[in-house]
Design an enzyme around this catalytic site. Sequence first.
Site, PDB file in Angstrom:
ATOM      1  N   ALA A  61       0.916  -1.151   0.138  1.00  0.00           N
ATOM      2  CA  ALA A  61       0.063   0.230   0.135  1.00  0.00           C
ATOM      3  C   ALA A  61       0.931   1.332  -0.022  1.00  0.00           C
ATOM      4  CB  ALA A  61      -0.930  -0.021   1.314  1.00  0.00           C
ATOM      5  N   CYS A  62       0.676   2.391  -0.864  1.00  0.00           N
ATOM      6  CA  CYS A  62       1.223   3.465  -0.872  1.00  0.00           C
ATOM      7  C   CYS A  62       0.409   4.634  -0.625  1.00  0.00           C
ATOM      8  CB  CYS A  62       1.840   3.686  -2.520  1.00  0.00           C
ATOM      9  SG  CYS A  62       0.492   3.743  -3.720  1.00  0.00           S
ATOM     10  N   ASP A  63       0.933   5.866  -0.441  1.00  0.00           N
ATOM     11  CA  ASP A  63       0.365   6.824  -0.370  1.00  0.00           C
ATOM     12  C   ASP A  63      -0.138   7.648  -1.705  1.00  0.00           C
ATOM     13  OD1 ASP A  63      -0.931   9.267   0.897  1.00  0.00           O
ATOM     14  OD2 ASP A  63       1.019  10.020   1.522  1.00  0.00           O
ATOM     15  N   VAL A  94      -3.354   3.127  -0.430  1.00  0.00           N
ATOM     16  CA  VAL A  94      -3.526   2.872   0.956  1.00  0.00           C
ATOM     17  C   VAL A  94      -5.246   3.102   1.247  1.00  0.00           C
ATOM     18  CG1 VAL A  94      -3.050   5.206   2.252  1.00  0.00           C
ATOM     19  CG2 VAL A  94      -2.885   2.945   3.468  1.00  0.00           C
TER      20      VAL A  94
END
Length: 101
Positions: free
Chosen positions: A15-17, A46
């Site tokens: 998960a990333c921003d 995310v």
Amino acid sequence: MSSIDGKEITKVIIACDAGMGSSVMVAAQLGKRLKPYQVKVEHIPVNEIPGDAQLVLCQETLVARAKKNSDAVIIGFQNFLGDPVFDRVEQVIRDGGTLDG
């Protein structure tokens, strides 16, 4: 805190921003490492973690947000390259054991 047995993991979410640089690289590298164990690795924002997520890996700064969006086991990492979390995930998937998050 939730946990999962490594032998039950079939998909790992990175998960990333907002960005798509370093986390995409992590997803690709981890995907290569986990391919022999028939585990898929996906890169997802995310705020869009799917309901069927089993294990989510994200930067430590995103763990609280990820937990608001998912009931999966969520584990934070500090470094995109060489963080011991990635070795631990591979070891538990390969050899069995439990991951907590």
